[in-house]
Design a protein around this motif. Structure first.
Motif, PDB file in Angstrom:
ATOM      1  N   THR A  98       0.986  -1.212   0.073  1.00  0.00           N
ATOM      2  CA  THR A  98      -0.029   0.094  -0.076  1.00  0.00           C
ATOM      3  C   THR A  98       0.952   1.174  -0.140  1.00  0.00           C
ATOM      4  OG1 THR A  98      -0.068  -0.175   2.441  1.00  0.00           O
ATOM      5  CG2 THR A  98      -2.018  -1.055   1.190  1.00  0.00           C
ATOM      6  N   ALA A  99       1.405   1.588  -1.159  1.00  0.00           N
ATOM      7  CA  ALA A  99       2.387   2.683  -1.471  1.00  0.00           C
ATOM      8  C   ALA A  99       1.447   4.016  -0.995  1.00  0.00           C
ATOM      9  CB  ALA A  99       2.922   2.838  -2.609  1.00  0.00           C
ATOM     10  N   GLY A 100       2.172   5.029  -0.344  1.00  0.00           N
ATOM     11  CA  GLY A 100       1.526   6.185   0.166  1.00  0.00           C
ATOM     12  C   GLY A 100       1.254   7.139  -1.000  1.00  0.00           C
ATOM     13  N   THR A 101       2.035   6.713  -2.001  1.00  0.00           N
ATOM     14  CA  THR A 101       1.709   7.725  -3.468  1.00  0.00           C
ATOM     15  C   THR A 101       0.609   7.225  -3.968  1.00  0.00           C
ATOM     16  OG1 THR A 101       3.437   6.314  -4.589  1.00  0.00           O
ATOM     17  CG2 THR A 101       4.252   8.740  -3.870  1.00  0.00           C
ATOM     18  N   ARG A 102       0.040   6.143  -3.602  1.00  0.00           N
ATOM     19  CA  ARG A 102      -1.095   5.574  -4.504  1.00  0.00           C
ATOM     20  C   ARG A 102      -1.892   4.909  -3.399  1.00  0.00           C
ATOM     21  NH1 ARG A 102       3.290   3.407  -7.371  1.00  0.00           N
ATOM     22  NH2 ARG A 102       3.037   1.053  -6.323  1.00  0.00           N
ATOM     23  N   LEU A 103      -2.202   5.745  -2.547  1.00  0.00           N
ATOM     24  CA  LEU A 103      -3.150   5.432  -1.283  1.00  0.00           C
ATOM     25  C   LEU A 103      -4.305   4.949  -1.840  1.00  0.00           C
ATOM     26  CD1 LEU A 103      -2.845   4.789   1.846  1.00  0.00           C
ATOM     27  CD2 LEU A 103      -4.196   6.998   1.932  1.00  0.00           C
ATOM     28  N   ASN A 104      -5.120   3.710  -1.515  1.00  0.00           N
ATOM     29  CA  ASN A 104      -6.393   3.465  -1.916  1.00  0.00           C
ATOM     30  C   ASN A 104      -7.012   2.949  -0.647  1.00  0.00           C
ATOM     31  OD1 ASN A 104      -8.475   1.324  -2.514  1.00  0.00           O
ATOM     32  ND2 ASN A 104      -7.827   1.705  -4.818  1.00  0.00           N
ATOM     33  N   LYS A 152       6.135   1.353   1.914  1.00  0.00           N
ATOM     34  CA  LYS A 152       4.969   0.929   1.121  1.00  0.00           C
ATOM     35  C   LYS A 152       3.991  -0.240   1.800  1.00  0.00           C
ATOM     36  CE  LYS A 152       7.602   1.746  -3.060  1.00  0.00           C
ATOM     37  NZ  LYS A 152       9.166   2.145  -2.699  1.00  0.00           N
ATOM     38  N   ASP A 247      13.329   8.131   8.533  1.00  0.00           N
ATOM     39  CA  ASP A 247      12.729   8.410   7.070  1.00  0.00           C
ATOM     40  C   ASP A 247      13.427   8.258   5.918  1.00  0.00           C
ATOM     41  OD1 ASP A 247      10.615   9.233   8.913  1.00  0.00           O
ATOM     42  OD2 ASP A 247      10.687  11.067   8.383  1.00  0.00           O
ATOM     43  N   SER A 251      12.918   5.489   3.381  1.00  0.00           N
ATOM     44  CA  SER A 251      12.458   5.558   2.112  1.00  0.00           C
ATOM     45  C   SER A 251      13.357   5.210   0.999  1.00  0.00           C
ATOM     46  CB  SER A 251      12.397   7.311   1.957  1.00  0.00           C
ATOM     47  OG  SER A 251      13.416   7.721   2.113  1.00  0.00           O
TER      48      SER A 251
END
Ligand SMILES: NC(=O)c1ccc[n+]([C@@H]2O[C@H](COP(=O)([O-])OP(=O)(O)OC[C@H]3O[C@@H](n4cnc5c(N)ncnc54)[C@H](OP(=O)(O)O)[C@@H]3O)[C@@H](O)[C@H]2O)c1
Length: 257
Positions: A98-104, A152, A247, A251
């Protein structure tokens, strides 16, 4: 008091594969009576047969941990057969990237509902009986991923952190109730849950090995147990790193690959 598995009634969620299956096989050999639950009923029946052939006793009870009524029925059927639930191993779980940039929100909700509400439903189904008897043991399979927000893996880390803190509160609340509470924090175990990873997983353990370690922790009535020690020590250091350092390191890692 020594932990004797012979005749002990153990309900295992997520018994159809991986860690849950290995736990069930091992406990069957040690004489426990096993309630096996997960969604895939055929796998549970196959496992129940295997345990039966090895001289153990098992009941296959297909259910979805997200459904509180279904979990109550599972616990009820175990009590109808053997009179009580001595040990719950709340093991059912799932993982997903669950990547933060593509949060679903839907994907995150799925992980939280299985990994957190599934544990809550499982505990709620057995706890009143344990309280009445003033005896029992609640065991949750959390993860070393609960120690920090892994890259992620926001949903998975958050779900396991929730399980760990839920179980810590239960331990406090159930002190002097006669009910033991144990939270297990495994590192990487070779199961379908880790099968898709391309990266070599450090200190990867086989499910049978993990099951034996978990059983020893239950027998010790450990409050928490993190393993293998090498990865657990590493993650404990990571846990205490300042946010800025964590961080940057996290990252740049390829943890989810
Ligand atoms: N493998 C690792 O490296 C690792 C590390 C730390 C913690 N853990 C934790 O260990 C536990 C077991 O994982 P595993 O590695 O053994 O994975 P696994 O082989 O994929 O097993 C997951 C189990 O959970 C069950 N499950 C999933 N969703 C469910 C639902 N909605 N209702 C009922 N059962 C459900 C699955 O059965 P059905 O599909 O038949 O329902 C299966 O039996 C999980 O909580 C996991 O987070 C694993």
């Amino acid at each position: 008091m020594k932990y004797d598995w012979k005749g002990r009634v153990v309900l295992i969620t997520g018994a159809s594969s991986g860690i849950g299956r290995a736990l069930a096989s091992e406990l069957g050999k040690r004489g426990a009576r096993l309630g096996l639950t997960a969604r895939r009923g055929e796998e549970l029946l196959r496992l129940g047969d295997e345990i039966g052939r090895a001289g153990g006793e098992a009941l296959a009870l297909p259910a979805d941990v997200r459904d509180p009524r279904a979990m109550e029925e599972v616990a009820e059927r175990v009590r109808a057969r053997w009179g009580r639930v001595d040990v719950l191993v709340a093991n059912a779980g799932m993982s997903s990237t669950t990547a933060g940039t593509r949060l679903n929100a839907g994907e995150v909700g799925d992980v939280i509902s299985v990994n957190v509400l599934g544990v809550v439903n499982s505990v709620a189904a057995v706890l009143p009986g344990m309280l009445e008897r003033g005896a029992g043991h609640l065991v949750a399979i959390s993860s070393l991923a609960s120690y920090r927000g892994m890259p992620k893996s926001g949903a998975y880390s958050a779900s396991k952190a929730a399980v760990s803190t839920l179980f810590e509160s239960l331990r406090v609340d159930l002190r002097k109730s006669g009910i033991d509470v144990t939270t297990i924090h495994p590192g990487f175990i070779r199961t379908p849950l880790t099968a898709g990873r391309r990266k070599k997983l450090p200190f990867l353990l086989e499910p049978d090995d993990a099951a034996c370690r978990i059983i020893r922790a239950i027998e010790r009535r450990a409050r928490t147990y993190a393993f293998p020690w090498q990865l657990a020590s590493f993650v404990r250091v990571i846990r205490h790193l300042p946010g800025a350092v964590y961080d940057r390191l996290a990252s740049n890692s390829n943890f989810r690959e």
